[in-house]
Structure formats: structure tokens, C-alpha cells
Design a protein around this motif. Structure first.
Motif, short mmCIF file in Angstrom:
data_model
loop_
_atom_site.label_atom_id
_atom_site.label_comp_id
_atom_site.label_asym_id
_atom_site.label_seq_id
_atom_site.Cartn_x
_atom_site.Cartn_y
_atom_site.Cartn_z
N LEU A 1 -2.59 0.79 0.93
CA LEU A 1 -1.63 1.67 0.26
C LEU A 1 -1.09 2.74 1.20
CD1 LEU A 1 -3.34 1.88 -3.23
CD2 LEU A 1 -1.31 0.57 -2.57
N SER B 1 1.51 0.79 3.10
CA SER B 1 2.65 0.53 2.23
C SER B 1 3.55 1.76 2.13
CB SER B 1 2.16 0.13 0.83
OG SER B 1 3.25 -0.16 -0.01
N GLU B 2 2.93 2.93 1.96
CA GLU B 2 3.70 4.17 1.86
C GLU B 2 4.39 4.48 3.19
OE1 GLU B 2 2.92 8.88 0.70
OE2 GLU B 2 1.54 7.32 -0.03
N THR C 1 7.31 2.17 3.65
CA THR C 1 8.41 2.53 2.76
C THR C 1 9.20 3.69 3.35
OG1 THR C 1 7.12 1.84 0.84
CG2 THR C 1 9.02 3.24 0.43
N ASP D 1 2.10 -5.10 1.22
CA ASP D 1 0.84 -4.36 1.18
C ASP D 1 0.51 -3.89 -0.24
OD1 ASP D 1 0.30 -4.59 3.88
OD2 ASP D 1 1.35 -2.74 4.40
N LEU D 2 1.50 -3.36 -0.93
CA LEU D 2 1.28 -2.91 -2.30
C LEU D 2 0.83 -4.08 -3.18
CD1 LEU D 2 1.51 -0.96 -4.71
CD2 LEU D 2 3.98 -1.44 -4.74
N ASN D 3 1.48 -5.20 -3.02
CA ASN D 3 1.17 -6.34 -3.86
C ASN D 3 -0.15 -7.00 -3.53
OD1 ASN D 3 3.43 -6.12 -5.55
ND2 ASN D 3 4.74 -7.17 -4.05
N ARG E 1 -2.37 -5.10 -5.76
CA ARG E 1 -2.11 -5.52 -7.14
C ARG E 1 -2.67 -6.91 -7.40
NH1 ARG E 1 1.39 -2.97 -10.35
NH2 ARG E 1 2.16 -4.92 -11.25
N ILE F 1 3.84 2.91 -5.66
CA ILE F 1 2.63 3.20 -4.88
C ILE F 1 1.87 4.36 -5.51
CG2 ILE F 1 1.79 4.06 -2.66
CD1 ILE F 1 4.25 2.64 -1.38
N GLU G 1 0.13 3.09 -8.50
CA GLU G 1 -0.96 2.18 -8.13
C GLU G 1 -2.17 2.97 -7.64
OE1 GLU G 1 -2.22 -1.53 -8.62
OE2 GLU G 1 -0.11 -0.94 -8.86
N ARG G 2 -1.93 3.99 -6.85
CA ARG G 2 -3.03 4.82 -6.36
C ARG G 2 -3.74 5.50 -7.53
NH1 ARG G 2 -3.08 6.21 -0.67
NH2 ARG G 2 -4.37 7.98 -1.26
#
Length: 445
Positions: free
Chosen positions: A345, A348-349, A352, A363-365, A368, A388, A391-392
Motif C-alpha cells: 500500500l 501503491s500510494e 499514484t 499493488d492495491l489490488n 484486495r 488506498i 483500504e488502509r
């Protein structure tokens, strides 16, 4: 800030660090005692980890600040000092604030003791490789301690020499927040140069440093470096991987799994993780003095949001929800400091923020997918960042991330309604201000 070296860590299963941590409790040794040989050097390093594990640090109260101040947890007890965090109206005489401050500086003091003395030991058994390892571990723990101080209070006094008497290191003014974070990076760089590139989930190695560096650079908004260091861990799939389903990293007495980069061990006898007592209900021997709030329970039990992370909550015999990350009796649950899910995460951030949306979504998925959720297909940077953030919130629902995440991203006002930025840091403990006139209170307190 005087501290003692208490030799209390004990590992009950086979790991690379078993011989180091698998020791019986011994009489406490004063920080003032000189480290003279390999045995006393090992004792001192064990003391550093023991301080990190204390009830006022990663044992409970520091972590509690991270999640009580967010929007996932409610207080069911009667002590107003806890409700202060939830209300974001913390007073300088709050006992938890004082306890956490003291515990973190005790940890720093033990690290300083190792850093000041290990190099001078002339024991053939204490080889150069071992010296470097012990020094590197002390630098890493001190870096983590100053990172946590900066997140909670902003700039703090930077103490890098051992405190033996109460008067030692008194009169040191607070450094700025930037200077405090600079000390973190300086210590992480030192640790990285000294530690081996091995895998150890209970002691610092180069890989542990990389994980904390990824978090550090995320907080500093250095997206390139955050991506770089997170990639080092994610790329080491042999040693670090997202376990399926989510429960596999903590349930059924699991510990030291491939999900974990760095966790703190408690043996449940001489060292107890007090978390479970706060979360578990009375029928399980706890007090349930803090519990998942209605909003979090709804999120975790929504199959489209929580996925298989609903295992984090359960109901007691009175139909009340309680948190179930910490459940072992009397308290041998690990404290999870660094997990591979966070690295995904973080990357991913960071991606982004660099407009690498396809890679960021990958990465996010991954996180998930581990939770049994479908892929996100957001098309803009703003939408991905919000995904994100959400999700966090559920991935680390009972870990100390939510409050710090909302502060570092500037979202605390929008999400929590905390519009006064002076409340984004806590007050310095009043008892510290009374004994050290060099300390200046945070503005607004």
C-alpha cells in the motif's frame, strides 16, 4: 529517564534468533553498568528490544494512541484519559501521554547505551560482525523510536548519549520536526550499513531497515524513494508474501509468518502483551474497554469492503462486538510493527503520486485479492488515493495507522472533523515540563 536492562524476551520456537532471545529472566542490570564482553553486550541489546515491547510502547499504549485517535474504535470504560484521544481533546496531564513519552525515551536510552559502549569491548568472542549487528540493531530501534516521537509530538529533544542519572541530558531543547525526522534517517542509514541482509522477523536486519525507510519516505512525500524501498521487500517474494486468507498471519496462534517483516515477541509469562486484555470481552478474560465502533463493524462485515477481514471482529455472549486481533491468553500475541501488506500500500500510494496508475492499482489490488475482494478500477489519481485510504482503514483496522494516515495526508479535518491543526500533535507531558525548563509546550496546549 533512567532505565534498566531487563532480560525478559523468550522465544519458544525455532527461528534464526532463537539463541539470542531464548533466555530465562535474570536480575535487572543498570544502564550504568559497563558492557564488558559478548554476554553483557547481548544483554544490553535484549534490553533494547524489551523496552520496545513495554506496555507503554508497542505493548499497548503507543499503539492505542494510533487507533483511538482515528475513527475505528470506541471506548467502553470510564477513564476520561482514554476518551480524550477519541475526542481529540488530550490534556497535558494525561497519564497515557506521559507513560508513552517515558517508555519511548527509555527505549532510546537503552539503544544509546549500546551505541556508546559496544565498540569499545575487547572480547574475542564479540567479533566485528557481531558488533556491527548489535550497533545496527540499536540504530534501527532508535530510528523507530524517534519516528514515533515525531509522529505523536512533532519536534522533540534529540538525546544521543546515555542517561545514567536524572540530571543527565536535562536542558536539551526540542529540535524541530524536520530535525527529528533527519535524525531518523541518519540512524536508518547507519543501521543499513551495519546490518546483514538476512531475514529475521524479530530482530532488525537490512530488510527491516528498508521497510521502515519505505514508511519514512512515504511520510516525507518522497514518492520515488518510498517506491524504491517498498519494492525491495515486495521483490523478495521468497521471504515476504501476502498470506491467503487474511487470518493466516495472526489466527490459530500463528507468529513469524511470511506476512511479517518485524513483529515483537511476547512469551505470555515474563513478558505479556496487554492488548488482549483491553480488546477481549469478560467471558474471554478481558475487559473489552475498547471495542470496534459501529462504523468499523459495518465496514468489516460488508463483503464488498471487508472481504475475509471480518475475522478481526467477533461477538461475545452479550451480542457485543469485540476486536479479535489480540486473543491469546494470558498475552502472547505479537505486536505487528511492519507487515508486507503495508509495503504494497506504500508503493501503491507512491506510484499514484507519480501518476503510475496501472502499477499503483496492481499493488492495491494485490492486497484486495488477499482479502477476497474484486479489483478496483479507479481511473484518476484522486480516486485511487481515496481507494488506498479506505483500504488502509480496514487492512490495519486494529493496528496504529489510521490516525497517523489521516494527519500525514491532510485528511483529518475532512474525515474526522478535526479542523484545528494544533491538535494533530499531542501535548508534551506536564510532568516533563516541570522537571526540564528547556522544554516548550506544543502550541495550543
Amino acid at each position: 529517564m533512567k532505565a534498566t536492562f531487563s532480560i525478559v524476551l523468550s522465544i519458544l520456537f525455532l527461528t534464526s534468533c532463537q539463541s539470542f532471545l531464548d533466555v530465562k529472566p535474570k536480575e535487572s542490570i543498570s544502564d550504568a553498568v559497563t558492557i564488558t564482553d559478548k554476554t553483557s553486550a547481548e544483554t544490553a541489546v535484549r534490553g533494547v528490544y524489551s523496552a520496545l515491547a513495554s506496555g507503554n510502547y508497542y505493548g499497548t499504549n503507543f499503539q492505542a494512541i494510533g487507533y483511538l485517535s482515528g475513527d475505528n474504535v470506541e471506548w467502553t470504560g470510564s477513564q476520561s484519559i482514554v476518551q480524550e484521544f477519541i475526542n481529540h481533546k488530550v490534556n497535558a496531564d494525561n497519564g497515557m501521554v506521559s507513560g508513552v513519552w517515558i517508555a519511548i525515551y527509555q527505549t532510546i536510552n537503552r539503544a544509546n547505551n549500546v551505541l556508546a559502549k559496544v565498540n569499545d569491548v575487547a572480547d574475542p568472542a564479540l567479533t566485528t560482525a557481531l558488533k556491527n549487528q548489535y550497533l545496527g540493531e540499536a540504530y534501527f530501534v532508535r530510528a523507530l523510536a524517534y519516528f514515533d516521537l515525531a509522529r505523536v509530538w512533532g519536534g522533540v529533544p534529540l538525546i544521543t548519549k546515555p542517561t545514567v542519572t536524572p540530571a543527565d541530558n536535562r536542558g536539551i531543547a526540542r529540535s524541530s520536526t524536520a530535525e527529528t525526522y533527519a535524525q531518523v534517517l541518519k540512524d536508518l542509514d547507519a543501521a543499513e550499513s551495519l546490518l546483514p541482509a538476512t531475514t529475521d522477523r524479530y530482530r532488525a536486519t537490512q530488510k527491516t531497515v528498508w521497510a521502515l525507510k519505505a514508511r519514512y519516505y512515504l511520510y516525507q512525500k518522497d514518492w520515488v524513494k518510498a517506491e524504491e524501498y517498498a519494492s525491495k521487500l515486495i521483490g523478495d517474494a521468497t521471504n515476504y508474501t501476502l498470506l491467503k486468507p487474511y487470518r493466516n498471519f495472526f489466527a490459530d496462534n500463528a507468529r513469524g509468518t511470511q506476512e511479517s517483516i518485524f513483529e515483537i515477541f511476547y512469551n505470555g509469562t515474563t513478558e505479556i502483551n496487554a492488548h488482549r486484555g483491553q480488546w477481549q470481552p469478560q467471558t474471554n478474560g478481558g475487559t473489552r474497554q475498547w471495542a470496534p465502533n459501529t462504523a468499523l463493524v459495518t465496514l468489516l462485515n460488508d463483503a464488498s469492503v471487508g472481504g475475509n477481514r471480518s475475522v478481526l471482529v467477533a461477538k461475545d455472549n452479550q451480542n457485543r462486538w469485540y476486536g479479535n486481533l489480540y486473543y491469546r491468553n494470558p498475552g502472547s500475541d505479537p505486536s505487528y510493527v511492519l507487515r508486507i501488506a503495508e509495503q504494497y500500500l506504500i508503493r501503491s500510494e507512491a506510484r499514484t503520486q507519480q501518476n503510475k496508475l496501472t502499477a499503483a492499482l496492481s499493488d492495491l489490488n494485490a492486497v484486495r485479492d488477499r482479502a477476497g475482494l474484486p479489483a478496483v478500477t479507479a481511473a484518476t489519481s484522486e480516486a485511487v488515493l481515496l481507494a488506498i485510504e479506505n483500504e488502509r482503514r480496514v487492512e490495519f483496522a486494529l493496528e496504529p495507522h489510521r490516525w497517523f494516515d489521516l494527519v500525514r495526508t491532510g485528511r483529518a479535518a475532512t474525515v474526522l472533523g478535526v479542523t484545528d491543526p494544533k491538535r494533530y500533535v499531542l501535548p508534551l507531558p506536564v510532568d516533563q515540563l516541570l522537571v526540564d525548563k528547556a522544554l516548550v509546550q506544543n502550541e495550543g496546549y
